[in-house]
Motif scaffolding. Structure first.
Motif, PDB file in Angstrom:
ATOM      1  N   GLY A 199      -8.553 -20.354  17.238  1.00 16.33           N
ATOM      2  CA  GLY A 199      -7.697 -21.365  17.968  1.00 16.33           C
ATOM      3  C   GLY A 199      -8.328 -21.900  19.130  1.00 16.33           C
ATOM      4  N   ALA A 200      -7.582 -21.903  20.195  1.00 19.41           N
ATOM      5  CA  ALA A 200      -8.050 -22.438  21.539  1.00 19.41           C
ATOM      6  C   ALA A 200      -8.666 -21.061  22.332  1.00 19.41           C
ATOM      7  CB  ALA A 200      -7.104 -22.937  22.401  1.00 19.41           C
ATOM      8  N   HIS A 201      -8.549 -19.768  21.892  1.00 20.21           N
ATOM      9  CA  HIS A 201      -9.001 -18.543  22.379  1.00 20.21           C
ATOM     10  C   HIS A 201     -10.346 -18.164  22.206  1.00 20.21           C
ATOM     11  CE1 HIS A 201      -4.777 -18.408  23.376  1.00 20.21           C
ATOM     12  NE2 HIS A 201      -4.528 -18.306  21.882  1.00 20.21           N
ATOM     13  N   ARG A 202     -11.046 -17.429  23.141  1.00 22.55           N
ATOM     14  CA  ARG A 202     -12.185 -16.772  22.887  1.00 22.55           C
ATOM     15  C   ARG A 202     -11.948 -15.230  22.696  1.00 22.55           C
ATOM     16  NH1 ARG A 202     -16.929 -19.303  23.917  1.00 22.55           N
ATOM     17  NH2 ARG A 202     -15.788 -20.571  22.971  1.00 22.55           N
ATOM     18  N   VAL A 203     -12.254 -14.582  21.352  1.00 19.37           N
ATOM     19  CA  VAL A 203     -11.968 -13.431  21.345  1.00 19.37           C
ATOM     20  C   VAL A 203     -13.551 -12.549  21.388  1.00 19.37           C
ATOM     21  CG1 VAL A 203     -11.528 -11.530  19.558  1.00 19.37           C
ATOM     22  CG2 VAL A 203     -10.246 -13.694  19.882  1.00 19.37           C
ATOM     23  N   TRP A 204     -13.905 -11.736  22.086  1.00 15.90           N
ATOM     24  CA  TRP A 204     -15.041 -10.874  22.122  1.00 15.90           C
ATOM     25  C   TRP A 204     -15.119  -9.588  21.255  1.00 15.90           C
ATOM     26  CZ3 TRP A 204     -19.211 -12.779  24.174  1.00 15.90           C
ATOM     27  CH2 TRP A 204     -19.110 -14.026  24.955  1.00 15.90           C
ATOM     28  N   PRO A 212      -2.674 -15.496  25.065  1.00 16.60           N
ATOM     29  CA  PRO A 212      -1.164 -15.845  25.483  1.00 16.60           C
ATOM     30  C   PRO A 212      -0.503 -16.222  24.087  1.00 16.60           C
ATOM     31  CG  PRO A 212      -2.735 -17.478  26.130  1.00 16.60           C
ATOM     32  CD  PRO A 212      -3.671 -16.278  25.791  1.00 16.60           C
ATOM     33  N   GLY A 213       0.574 -15.775  23.564  1.00 15.89           N
ATOM     34  CA  GLY A 213       1.235 -16.478  22.473  1.00 15.89           C
ATOM     35  C   GLY A 213       2.756 -16.538  22.739  1.00 15.89           C
ATOM     36  N   VAL A 214       3.558 -16.448  21.593  1.00 16.06           N
ATOM     37  CA  VAL A 214       4.980 -16.645  21.488  1.00 16.06           C
ATOM     38  C   VAL A 214       5.537 -15.669  20.452  1.00 16.06           C
ATOM     39  CG1 VAL A 214       6.972 -18.182  20.932  1.00 16.06           C
ATOM     40  CG2 VAL A 214       4.655 -19.167  22.448  1.00 16.06           C
ATOM     41  N   VAL A 215       6.276 -15.094  20.911  1.00 15.10           N
ATOM     42  CA  VAL A 215       6.874 -14.010  19.838  1.00 15.10           C
ATOM     43  C   VAL A 215       7.698 -14.792  18.730  1.00 15.10           C
ATOM     44  CG1 VAL A 215       8.737 -12.384  19.546  1.00 15.10           C
ATOM     45  CG2 VAL A 215       7.442 -12.297  21.438  1.00 15.10           C
ATOM     46  N   ARG A 216       7.091 -14.529  17.358  1.00 19.71           N
ATOM     47  CA  ARG A 216       7.718 -15.327  16.383  1.00 19.71           C
ATOM     48  C   ARG A 216       8.915 -14.491  15.804  1.00 19.71           C
ATOM     49  NH1 ARG A 216       7.303 -19.758  17.573  1.00 19.71           N
ATOM     50  NH2 ARG A 216       5.194 -20.882  17.411  1.00 19.71           N
ATOM     51  N   GLY A 217       8.583 -13.257  15.712  1.00 17.92           N
ATOM     52  CA  GLY A 217       9.700 -12.416  15.123  1.00 17.92           C
ATOM     53  C   GLY A 217       9.711 -10.893  15.569  1.00 17.92           C
ATOM     54  N   GLY A 247      10.657 -16.661  20.604  1.00 15.52           N
ATOM     55  CA  GLY A 247      10.599 -17.508  21.476  1.00 15.52           C
ATOM     56  C   GLY A 247       9.988 -17.200  22.904  1.00 15.52           C
ATOM     57  N   ARG A 248       9.785 -15.946  23.032  1.00  9.32           N
ATOM     58  CA  ARG A 248       9.265 -15.396  24.457  1.00  9.32           C
ATOM     59  C   ARG A 248       7.967 -15.407  24.536  1.00  9.32           C
ATOM     60  NH1 ARG A 248      12.259 -12.580  28.482  1.00  9.32           N
ATOM     61  NH2 ARG A 248      10.684 -11.498  30.078  1.00  9.32           N
ATOM     62  N   VAL A 249       7.401 -16.050  25.665  1.00  8.24           N
ATOM     63  CA  VAL A 249       5.976 -15.837  25.765  1.00  8.24           C
ATOM     64  C   VAL A 249       5.406 -14.713  26.271  1.00  8.24           C
ATOM     65  CG1 VAL A 249       4.154 -17.030  27.500  1.00  8.24           C
ATOM     66  CG2 VAL A 249       6.088 -18.590  26.459  1.00  8.24           C
ATOM     67  N   VAL A 250       4.331 -13.943  25.554  1.00  5.82           N
ATOM     68  CA  VAL A 250       3.771 -12.990  25.722  1.00  5.82           C
ATOM     69  C   VAL A 250       2.277 -12.968  25.795  1.00  5.82           C
ATOM     70  CG1 VAL A 250       5.760 -11.357  24.930  1.00  5.82           C
ATOM     71  CG2 VAL A 250       3.708 -12.268  23.361  1.00  5.82           C
ATOM     72  N   TYR A 251       1.682 -11.773  26.175  1.00  2.54           N
ATOM     73  CA  TYR A 251       0.195 -11.802  26.037  1.00  2.54           C
ATOM     74  C   TYR A 251      -0.228 -10.908  25.232  1.00  2.54           C
ATOM     75  CZ  TYR A 251       0.300 -15.130  29.787  1.00  2.54           C
ATOM     76  OH  TYR A 251       0.681 -16.219  30.860  1.00  2.54           O
ATOM     77  N   ALA A 252      -1.058 -11.003  24.157  1.00  5.79           N
ATOM     78  CA  ALA A 252      -1.407  -9.912  23.458  1.00  5.79           C
ATOM     79  C   ALA A 252      -2.923  -9.423  23.932  1.00  5.79           C
ATOM     80  CB  ALA A 252      -1.628 -10.507  21.834  1.00  5.79           C
ATOM     81  N   LEU A 253      -2.771  -8.270  24.091  1.00  9.55           N
ATOM     82  CA  LEU A 253      -4.147  -7.383  24.472  1.00  9.55           C
ATOM     83  C   LEU A 253      -4.672  -6.586  23.498  1.00  9.55           C
ATOM     84  CD1 LEU A 253      -2.262  -5.896  27.953  1.00  9.55           C
ATOM     85  CD2 LEU A 253      -3.036  -8.286  27.474  1.00  9.55           C
ATOM     86  N   VAL A 254      -5.900  -7.030  23.459  1.00 11.00           N
ATOM     87  CA  VAL A 254      -6.637  -6.217  22.359  1.00 11.00           C
ATOM     88  C   VAL A 254      -7.904  -5.857  23.104  1.00 11.00           C
ATOM     89  CG1 VAL A 254      -7.497  -6.333  20.057  1.00 11.00           C
ATOM     90  CG2 VAL A 254      -5.850  -8.001  20.864  1.00 11.00           C
ATOM     91  N   LYS A 255      -8.320  -4.670  22.902  1.00  8.70           N
ATOM     92  CA  LYS A 255      -9.621  -4.155  23.382  1.00  8.70           C
ATOM     93  C   LYS A 255     -10.757  -4.880  22.313  1.00  8.70           C
ATOM     94  CE  LYS A 255     -10.031   0.029  24.473  1.00  8.70           C
ATOM     95  NZ  LYS A 255      -9.982   1.460  24.618  1.00  8.70           N
ATOM     96  N   SER A 256     -11.927  -5.075  22.780  1.00  8.15           N
ATOM     97  CA  SER A 256     -12.797  -5.556  22.031  1.00  8.15           C
ATOM     98  C   SER A 256     -13.256  -4.543  20.864  1.00  8.15           C
ATOM     99  CB  SER A 256     -14.069  -5.938  22.797  1.00  8.15           C
ATOM    100  OG  SER A 256     -13.835  -7.415  23.807  1.00  8.15           O
ATOM    101  N   VAL A 257     -13.271  -3.458  21.305  1.00  8.01           N
ATOM    102  CA  VAL A 257     -13.930  -2.183  20.401  1.00  8.01           C
ATOM    103  C   VAL A 257     -12.912  -2.247  19.326  1.00  8.01           C
ATOM    104  CG1 VAL A 257     -15.130  -0.983  22.140  1.00  8.01           C
ATOM    105  CG2 VAL A 257     -12.904  -0.454  21.874  1.00  8.01           C
ATOM    106  N   ALA A 258     -11.549  -2.415  19.516  1.00  7.25           N
ATOM    107  CA  ALA A 258     -10.500  -2.301  18.583  1.00  7.25           C
ATOM    108  C   ALA A 258     -10.466  -3.567  17.492  1.00  7.25           C
ATOM    109  CB  ALA A 258      -9.179  -2.145  19.018  1.00  7.25           C
ATOM    110  N   VAL A 259     -11.317  -4.497  17.641  1.00 12.50           N
ATOM    111  CA  VAL A 259     -11.428  -5.522  16.766  1.00 12.50           C
ATOM    112  C   VAL A 259     -12.394  -5.234  15.892  1.00 12.50           C
ATOM    113  CG1 VAL A 259     -11.533  -8.168  16.351  1.00 12.50           C
ATOM    114  CG2 VAL A 259     -10.603  -7.264  18.449  1.00 12.50           C
ATOM    115  N   SER A 260     -12.295  -5.264  14.435  1.00  5.39           N
ATOM    116  CA  SER A 260     -13.392  -5.140  13.453  1.00  5.39           C
ATOM    117  C   SER A 260     -13.483  -6.458  12.930  1.00  5.39           C
ATOM    118  CB  SER A 260     -12.961  -4.084  12.682  1.00  5.39           C
ATOM    119  OG  SER A 260     -11.892  -4.262  12.079  1.00  5.39           O
ATOM    120  N   ARG A 261     -14.758  -6.510  12.085  1.00  5.49           N
ATOM    121  CA  ARG A 261     -14.978  -7.470  11.173  1.00  5.49           C
ATOM    122  C   ARG A 261     -14.277  -7.107   9.761  1.00  5.49           C
ATOM    123  NH1 ARG A 261     -20.558  -9.397   9.942  1.00  5.49           N
ATOM    124  NH2 ARG A 261     -19.414 -11.185   9.052  1.00  5.49           N
ATOM    125  N   ALA A 262     -13.460  -8.201   9.103  1.00  8.99           N
ATOM    126  CA  ALA A 262     -12.892  -7.900   7.808  1.00  8.99           C
ATOM    127  C   ALA A 262     -13.905  -7.845   6.846  1.00  8.99           C
ATOM    128  CB  ALA A 262     -11.636  -8.533   7.698  1.00  8.99           C
TER     129      ALA A 262
END
Lengths: 356, 200
Positions: free
Chosen positions: A256-261, A299-304, A341-356
């Motif tokens: 989207g508009a974000h940059r993920v490392w 940054p994001g919005v809680v959907r459920g 509807g609440r605005v939250v920030y999702a935090l993800v450590k880079s080392v926790a993101v893996s390629r699927a």
């Protein structure tokens, strides 16, 4: 384009599904007994639905109202079965050519192309009984491809293989399904396979469709219906490689508009890549944290929000471009007063993101 | 083979009746079968008269009748063996062949029958053995005429009833043993080759 809308009842099990599979891979996900195999057999023409219609392009394969029920051989649907079903009395070569010979003048990949893509050139003179499970499945895939099909069905093609063999076949499958521009139905009970191969997903349970749509949306939708399901340990999203940081060995992707490392140098800018966010690796914050080692703050919005029986809660966060799932404690959810509807920030450590 | 196929894969009214009819000679006393043949295919018989008039085909007291009796007696054994081997063929392979564009007949000749080949062979051998040894129905239907309807068992029986025929009878016994062994060995070898081709 494959359009399926059928109902079939046997004993106390009933299958009632309606969905559309455009060109590309549509995974059908469900546990055993969900009706996956019946669905495949119905599309292939091996069992007859009680009601409904199956359209492949402009051709009606089955139409109860119009009393159309094409014989399997006229449907032009290639099937790869779980148990490969190679003909034991024929050589690998004859097996591959079985469908080819019966559809002369058909277009599609050539024999040599298929043999090369699948890496089965050395097996041609052998008998199917002397092949390993993985080799057999590759031959079965080649056989289906060479029958000049207008659609492909995979019925749990990897379920009978151990994880090593699965790893051996998945790359072939990935290449193949990108090359053919056909509707491909990939039936499986393993979410990992669906995530690697499919663009769209149909989630089936007890003969009904639970969720359907683009991969990540369908996973998220099914997740809301049954959080804590082992299917939904994570979310896979499509991202694009944007920049490479060669000094630190990191790759920056646009989501989207974000940059993920993520760690490691992946492909070239512009390449598509799939990222997998595990629910338990996601943290949520109400304000963007500062001076943190966490590289990815989205940054994001809680959907459920789904509170389980136990200490856990499952939160769906729409970060624009993807819906991520965070598994947090019920107490944290209450402390942060999380609600749709609440605005939250999702935090993800880079080392926790893996390629699927 | 057609009958075996019908019994193995067909679903039609009267299947049980056909099944029973085919197997009747197996359980009936051979003499009864022979007598029934005599009644129906004899010179004044139901079919015998018609066949004799139209094609000059006469069964009673001719070698043709001996062949017919042997065939009828061997038939149920053959059908049984072939049917079992066809039933043993994996239906899922036939399904797979159909999705690859093979029609019903194509599937039969390219998948079902090759896979059932060892059973077909076993059926043939059984039928041959039964035909060779058939005595009761033959002797009732076509009697025991030297040079016309005298089968191997009939000849042996005659010789044992004749004073001084023991040596000749023993000769024929040896011939019978030889023939049987030859058939068994040949079928075993063929079956093994077929099986190894299927099993790879």
């Amino acid at each position: 384009m494959l359009k399926v809308a059928i109902a079939r009842r046997t004993g106390d099990f009933s299958l009632d599904v309606a969905f559309t599979a455009p060109n590309g891979v549509t995974a059908v996900l469900g546990r055993s007994g969900a009706g996956k195999s019946t669905l495949v057999s119905a599309v292939a023409g091996l069992v007859r639905p009680d009601e409904g219609r199956i359209m492949l392009g402009d051709v009606a394969l089955f139409d109860r109202a119009a009393r159309i029920d094409l014989a399997p051989r006229k449907r032009r649907v290639g099937v790869v079965f779980q148990e490969s079903r190679l003909f034991p009395h024929l050589s690998v070569r004859s097996n591959l050519l079985f469908g080819r010979r019966r559809r002369r003048g058909a277009t599609g990949p050539s024999f040599d192309q298929v043999v090369e893509t699948l890496g089965i050139g050395a097996l041609l003179p052998r008998s199917p009984r002397s092949l390993s499970g993985g080799e057999r499945q590759r031959v079965a895939i080649g056989r289906a491809l060479l029958s000049a099909p207008h659609a492909l069905l995979f019925d749990e093609p990897l379920a009978a293989l151990d994880s090593e063999r699965k790893g051996e076949i998945l790359p072939f499958l990935e290449t193949l399904v990108r090359e053919v521009s056909l509707p491909v139905l990939y039936v499986t009970h393993a979410l990992e396979e669906a995530q690697r191969l499919a663009e769209r997903l149909v989630v089936l349970a007890a003969g009904r469709i639970v969720a359907e749509g683009p991969l990540e949306q369908a996973i998220a939708a099914a997740g809301l219906a049954s959080a804590g399901d082992r299917f939904l340990d994570g979310v896979t999203v499509e991202a694009t490689v944007a920049e490479l940081d060669e000094r630190y060995g990191l790759t920056g992707l646009s989501l989207g508009a974000h940059r993920v490392w993520v760690p490691g140098l992946i492909g070239q800018p512009g390449d598509a890549a799939r990222l997998r966010f595990l629910a338990r690796d996601l943290a949520l914050a109400l304000v963007p944290p500062e001076r943190t080692s966490v590289r990815n703050v989205l940054p994001g919005v809680v959907r459920g929000l789904k509170r389980g029986e136990g200490p856990y809660a499952s939160v769906m966060v729409d970060v624009g471009g993807a819906v991520l799932r965070a598994e947090i404690t019920r107490r944290a959810a209450d402390d942060l007063q999380l609600a749709p509807g609440r605005v939250v920030y999702a935090l993800v450590k880079s080392v926790a993101v893996s390629r699927a | 083979m057609l009958v075996a196929l019908l019994l193995a894969r067909g679903r039609f009214p009267g299947k049980t009746l056909l099944d029973g009819l085919v197997h009747l000679p197996l359980v009936l006393p051979p003499v009864v079968t022979g007598y029934l043949l005599l009644l129906s295919f004899g010179r004044r018989g139901l079919f015998g008269e018609a066949l004799a008039n139209c094609c000059g085909l006469v069964f009673s007291f001719r070698w043709t009748g001996a062949a017919l009796a042997a065939g009828i007696m061997g038939f149920p054994l053959m059908v049984r063996a072939i049917r079992l081997s066809i039933e043993a063929v994996d239906r899922r392979l036939e399904d797979a062949a159909e999705t690859l564009g093979a029609g019903r007949i194509g599937v039969l000749f390219v998948v079902t029958l090759p896979l059932a080949a060892p059973g077909l062979l076993a059926g043939l051998v059984l039928a041959f053995a039964k035909a060779l040894g058939e005595f009761g129905a033959t002797i009732t239907f076509v009697s025991n005429i030297p040079g016309e309807t005298r089968t191997l068992p009939a000849a042996i029986y005659t010789l044992t009833q004749t004073p001084g025929g023991d040596a000749a009878a023993l000769h024929l016994v040896l011939v019978a043993i030889g023939l049987s062994l030859l058939a068994l060995v040949a079928s075993e070898l063929l079956a093994r080759r077929l099986a190894s081709r299927i099993a790879g």
